[in-house]
Each structure stands twice: as C-alpha cells, then as structure tokens.
Design a protein around this motif. Structure first.
Motif, PDB file in Angstrom:
ATOM      1  N   LYS A   1      -2.567  -6.465   4.793  1.00  0.00           N
ATOM      2  CA  LYS A   1      -2.556  -6.096   3.372  1.00  0.00           C
ATOM      3  C   LYS A   1      -1.124  -6.020   2.849  1.00  0.00           C
ATOM      4  O   LYS A   1      -0.798  -5.194   1.998  1.00  0.00           O
ATOM      5  CB  LYS A   1      -3.288  -4.773   3.136  1.00  0.00           C
TER       6      LYS A   1
ATOM      7  N   LYS B   1      -0.114  -7.641  -8.327  1.00  0.00           N
ATOM      8  CA  LYS B   1      -0.653  -6.361  -8.763  1.00  0.00           C
ATOM      9  C   LYS B   1      -1.341  -6.492 -10.116  1.00  0.00           C
ATOM     10  O   LYS B   1      -2.446  -5.971 -10.324  1.00  0.00           O
ATOM     11  CB  LYS B   1       0.468  -5.316  -8.829  1.00  0.00           C
TER      12      LYS B   1
ATOM     13  N   ARG C   1       0.813  -1.213   0.000  1.00  0.00           N
ATOM     14  CA  ARG C   1       0.000   0.000   0.000  1.00  0.00           C
ATOM     15  C   ARG C   1       0.840   1.252   0.000  1.00  0.00           C
ATOM     16  O   ARG C   1       0.353   2.334  -0.289  1.00  0.00           O
ATOM     17  CB  ARG C   1      -0.922   0.025   1.230  1.00  0.00           C
TER      18      ARG C   1
ATOM     19  N   LEU D   1      -4.956  -6.553  -4.230  1.00  0.00           N
ATOM     20  CA  LEU D   1      -5.603  -5.353  -3.706  1.00  0.00           C
ATOM     21  C   LEU D   1      -6.320  -4.598  -4.819  1.00  0.00           C
ATOM     22  O   LEU D   1      -5.785  -4.420  -5.913  1.00  0.00           O
ATOM     23  CB  LEU D   1      -4.576  -4.423  -3.049  1.00  0.00           C
ATOM     24  N   SER D   2      -7.539  -4.154  -4.511  1.00  0.00           N
ATOM     25  CA  SER D   2      -8.300  -3.351  -5.464  1.00  0.00           C
ATOM     26  C   SER D   2      -7.722  -1.943  -5.540  1.00  0.00           C
ATOM     27  O   SER D   2      -6.827  -1.568  -4.788  1.00  0.00           O
ATOM     28  CB  SER D   2      -9.772  -3.282  -5.043  1.00  0.00           C
TER      29      SER D   2
ATOM     30  N   GLU E   1      -4.446 -10.756   5.017  1.00  0.00           N
ATOM     31  CA  GLU E   1      -5.662  -9.958   4.896  1.00  0.00           C
ATOM     32  C   GLU E   1      -5.668  -8.788   5.873  1.00  0.00           C
ATOM     33  O   GLU E   1      -6.113  -7.695   5.541  1.00  0.00           O
ATOM     34  CB  GLU E   1      -6.892 -10.838   5.124  1.00  0.00           C
TER      35      GLU E   1
ATOM     36  N   GLY F   1      -7.833  -0.307  -2.357  1.00  0.00           N
ATOM     37  CA  GLY F   1      -7.060  -0.911  -1.280  1.00  0.00           C
ATOM     38  C   GLY F   1      -7.759  -2.037  -0.558  1.00  0.00           C
ATOM     39  O   GLY F   1      -7.285  -2.488   0.489  1.00  0.00           O
ATOM     40  N   GLU F   2      -8.876  -2.542  -1.094  1.00  0.00           N
ATOM     41  CA  GLU F   2      -9.568  -3.668  -0.476  1.00  0.00           C
ATOM     42  C   GLU F   2      -8.961  -4.986  -0.963  1.00  0.00           C
ATOM     43  O   GLU F   2      -8.501  -5.092  -2.093  1.00  0.00           O
ATOM     44  CB  GLU F   2     -11.064  -3.636  -0.804  1.00  0.00           C
ATOM     45  N   VAL F   3      -8.967  -5.989  -0.074  1.00  0.00           N
ATOM     46  CA  VAL F   3      -8.380  -7.289  -0.411  1.00  0.00           C
ATOM     47  C   VAL F   3      -9.379  -8.085  -1.256  1.00  0.00           C
ATOM     48  O   VAL F   3     -10.451  -8.469  -0.778  1.00  0.00           O
ATOM     49  CB  VAL F   3      -8.014  -8.074   0.866  1.00  0.00           C
TER      50      VAL F   3
END
Length: 553
Positions: A221, A289, A125, A255-256, A218, A259-261
């Motif tokens: 992250k 990624k 992140r 990660l979206s 999770e 920033g969501e898993v």
C-alpha cells in the motif's frame, strides 16, 4: 561510541546510543530502540557487539529488516554510515556521534541502493506523512492544479481518468505510458480503466502490466519509484518491463478512506536520461489521493442512483401487484368476507383472490409462492391470471388446480413451487368445495366456537412438484354462524424477541377466542400476532382470508 539516528519517519533526528552488548529494536516500550510505528514488530531486530564489530540481526519480524536496501536473512556486519530500513523508518548507523539533527538532510522516502539500484517507497498510510511538493517547474504545478480541479466533484470515473492521464503527460514530458487500474468489487482483480501512450502502435488492448509492480504496490500500500529498472533486482524478472524497455517507473495506489486498495496509477518511461525523481513521486501520490476520493465518490453516486432506480422499480412492482389482488371484497348474500395482506418486502409471493362464478358461486383462493421479493411476486401474478382462466374452463375446482399445476410445470420454474388452497362457495346450497395443494389445512370455526382443521385427508402436493398430479376435492356444508379461515406461514411462523414461533396452535386459539363478524374475527387474529411479535421485523409475507355465513336471527 556507536549511535543509531532516525533519518526518516516518526521522531526524525532522534538518536540512540548502542552499548557494546545487545540492543533490541522494536515497538515495545522496554526495547532499547523504540520505533513509533504499528508496522514495526514488537521485537523487530537487534544489534549486538562481537569481537570488535557490530552486527545487525532480524528477529523473524513480520515486515523484515533491510540493510542498505537488501533484506537480511542472517546476522550482517555493520559499517559506518550504513542505512537500516525498518518498515517506513530509516536509521543511520554511525561509529562516532553523528551530525546534529538540524544539519541532516531531510529524506521523505525510503532509499534503497544495491549495485546502482534506486528504489524509493512512499508510505501513503502513515499519519506522519505530510505531502511536501517539491515541484521544480511551473508545468507540474499547473498540471497538478488542473487535475485537482477536474477531480473535484467528479462523478463519472470513465470520463475523468483519461483527462487525469492527459494532465500527467503534460507535467511529465518524459512519460511514455500511463494507465489507471481499478478494482470493481472487493476481492476482484484490478482492470485497466484508463490508458495513454506516446507510442502510436500501443493501445489499451495491447497493454501489458507488470504483475510484479502491482503485487508490490497492493501488498505494501505504498507508492513506488524505480529510477533505474535495469539495475532494480525486484523488477528484473518482469517480462513486460523488459519487452517495453522501461527504464524508470513510478506507481501509486488509490486508497479508500478505510485504507483498502481501490486501484493504482502508473507512469513509466524508456528515456534513461530523464528518470523519474522523488519530487515526481510526491506529485503522483497527491494525484492518487485526489483520484481515490473521486473514485469513492463516483462509486457512492452510482450506488445511490442504483438504489433510487431500484426503489422506483419496486414501487412500480408494488402497484402492479396490487392490480392483481382484489380491489374489493365480494357482495354475496348472506356471507361476510375479510382479507389481510402484508408482504415482508416491497412486493411478495403470497396471494389471494375472489372470482365470481356462474350460478351463484364465488371462488376464494389463497396461496404462497416459494421465496420472496420480485421473483415470487412475478409468479404470484401469473398464478392469479391462471387461476381465473382455469376456473372458467374447468368443470370442477380439482380439475382447475390440476390444470394449473400442469401449466406451471410446463414453464420449468427451476425449484419454485406454490402451495395454495381453493374454496368454491355455492350460495344456493351453502356448501363449500375445497382443494388443497400442499397448503396448511384451513380452519373451520363452528358457531359454538369450536375450531377444527378441515379436508386434511385430500391435501395434495404443492403446485410445481409433480406435473401430472391429479388433485382431489372435498365438499362440506357451511351452517349459519360458521366461518372458514386460511392463512400463509407468515402467521404461524412469526417470531417474537425470544425467537419463539407463534405456531398453528396459537392461530387456532386466536380464532377460538375471537368474536363478532368475519372482519372483526380476522382483525383480532392479526392483532394477536402483532402483540406476540412486538418490535421484531417481519420475516415472511403474511396473508389471511376468512369468510363465513351470517348467523340466523
């Protein structure tokens, strides 16, 4: 003099001199050691001097403070060259001035050591993270290029992910198992969507996933690398790792953009001679990624396809519903008819119908199925079909509605019900027979302009409430120039920008103020509602029917 030096993370190489007192480490500008990371607490930790030694103490931070890989719970004595990890930032404690920053080795991940334990994290992140591929073989580079090409423009995750694992196995010859976990919807657990193993006796059905690693990846992250699971205290309680004799494992989250898993990729090996290295983890992070982008694109593509199919199905449903509604108004000597119907969604549950009957009669019906959308529209279609059948087979309008109610209840439509009003106009006697099944009373407009509710005393329950209910009917004469109006609650419950209801009184007032024939009067009522609502979205289906006897010349 004691010194802290950042050896990994933002502002790598920066040094902080430590006084023989107290130094606060944190995110606030007034701290003695300011760390540029939002994950760091405002006052994260402190270093203090006592009786000739320096001590490190965590100040109840959110993410903890680590000394040589171990999270500290109480003040710990510091020794020369100790490593302090605070979130993604690593610092070296020195009793004397450290070497110049340019001579320090570059560390791209947090190194945690405890009794030969080797656990690395790579924060995916961090905005400062620039992927540095330290691939030492052409095979790894070739596999990475192959994976990137496969994921570019990929729209079918189920087909692409197995090929990604295949390419990873070519890059990492020591890998024994690899799998990809994905989360179908937010809040749901991740499930296996692709799996590969060099063991012939293992497939996706027998795969056991370490919940310890899943929880760690999770929650943080971050990508994880354990070079030696046997000495990794965080993994010693994992039965799946022990059962499969896993000696080295690396895992990276997908990660979206927010920033969501979305899921994770994991590779593991039982070959203790060739554990995964930090450069391997960086390759896996790059793949993760690219895979995350492909997964998001595939999900958006599927949503677009579903939306397209839904719109096509709704268009078809709209056409089918129009087929059940009258295509033209009756041509009935001496009478005028008007109708208006606009569903709140693509299809609706309101309905109206005209049914020509023997002996110079015509039936006019208007109803409202509970609910909106496709389910209500399906019931509306059935009601139109049943109405025609029971009008033709029943001796009276009241009996026809009673038979419709019994048939409706026989199917058991859960908590669905229908309100409706039925008129049967006799052109010979100029009388109207009326049945009300739980609907708002119709309005009668006299030739003088006076408006009144009619047949309220014989109103029964909605269709579907009581299966054996016997409905009553009332008959009233229709004089020249008189008009009957029925409407659904989409008119009376229309709201304006101030959240005010149009209301029954305004409907009656609109009818009282209108003039002209049935079509002109009906259009004026609709215009009054539209002016009242303004730009507000339509909340409910709207249906109106009015018919009347022409005035005598």
């Amino acid at each position: 003099m004691a010194v802290l030096q950042i050896i990994d993370g933002p502002e790598q190489g920066r040094q902080f001199s430590l006084p023989q007192g107290e130094a606060i480490i944190g995110r606030l500008p007034e701290c003695d050691v300011v760390l540029q990371s939002r994950a760091v607490s405002r006052r994260h930790a402190r270093i203090f001097y006592d009786q000739g030694r320096y001590y490190l103490e965590d100040l109840q931070s959110r993410n903890g403070t680590y000394l040589n890989g171990t999270r500290i719970e109480s003040p710990q004595s510091l020794s020369d060259q100790d490593i302090i990890d605070i979130c993604e930032i690593s610092l070296r404690f020195s009793q004397a001035d450290p070497e110049p920053a340019s001579l320090q080795p570059s560390v791209s991940s947090t190194l945690v050591e405890d009794n030969s334990q080797v656990l690395r994290r790579l924060d995916m992140r961090s905005s400062d993270l620039q992927m540095r591929l330290k691939v030492r073989t052409e095979d790894k580079l070739r596999a990475l290029i192959d994976i990137t090409e496969q994921l570019a423009g990929a729209l079918d995750v189920e087909e692409i992910l197995p090929r990604v694992l295949e390419s990873l196995f070519k890059a990492f010859l020591q890998a024994d198992r690899g799998f990809v976990l994905l989360r179908e919807r937010p809040g749901e657990p991740m499930t296996v969507r692709a799996f590969r193993s060099r063991r012939k006796d293992e497939d996706a059905s027998t795969l056991r996933v370490s919940r310890t690693i899943v929880r760690e990846v999770e929650s943080t992250k971050e990508a994880l690398l354990s070079a030696d699971t046997a000495s990794d205290q965080r993994l010693q309680m994992s039965e799946s790792i022990a059962d499969f004799q896993i000696r080295s494992v690396m895992s990276a989250p997908l990660l979206s953009r927010e920033g969501e898993v979305l899921g994770m990729i994991q590779l593991d090996t039982s070959d203790q001679r060739r554990p995964f290295e930090e450069a391997d983890l960086e390759v896996l992070v790059t793949v993760a990624k690219e895979a995350a982008i492909a997964v998001e694109n595939a999900h958006m593509h599927q949503q677009l396809l579903q939306q397209t199919r839904l719109e096509r199905d709704l268009a078809l449903a709209r056409e089918v519903q129009r087929g059940f509604l009258p295509k033209q108004r009756p041509h009935f000597p001496g009478y005028e008819f008007f109708d208006y119907y606009v569903p709140a969604q693509a299809v609706g549950g309101d309905f109206f119908d005209y049914v020509l009957l023997p002996e110079g009669r015509v039936a006019v019906a208007l109803g409202d199925v509970s609910g909106k959308g496709v389910p209500a529209a399906m019931l509306m279609a059935k009601m139109c079909s049943d109405l025609r059948y029971f009008l033709a087979s029943s001796p009276t309008p009241a009996e026809a509605v009673s038979q419709m109610a019994a048939e409706f209840s026989r199917h058991g439509w859960d908590d669905r019900f229908v309100t409706m009003v039925l008129f049967v106009l006799d052109g010979n006697t100029h009388q109207v027979t009326l049945v009300n099944a739980g609907h708002m009373p119709p309005l009668l407009r006299r030739r003088s302009g006076e408006v009144e509710e009619v047949a309220d005393q014989i109103a029964g329950v909605p269709v579907g409430v009581l299966p054996d209910f016997e409905y009553e009917q009332a008959t009233l004469p229709l004089a020249p120039g008189e008009l009957l109006v029925a409407f659904t609650d989409g008119f009376s419950e229309a709201r304006n920008a101030q959240d005010e209801l149009f209301g029954l009184e305004r409907v009656a007032e609109s009818l009282r103020d209108a003039n002209g024939d049935a079509a002109q009067i009906g259009q004026q009522i609709v215009q009054r509602v539209e002016q009242f609502v303004g730009d507000q979205d339509q909340a409910d289906d709207m249906c109106l029917v009015c018919f009347g006897r022409r005035a005598e010349e």
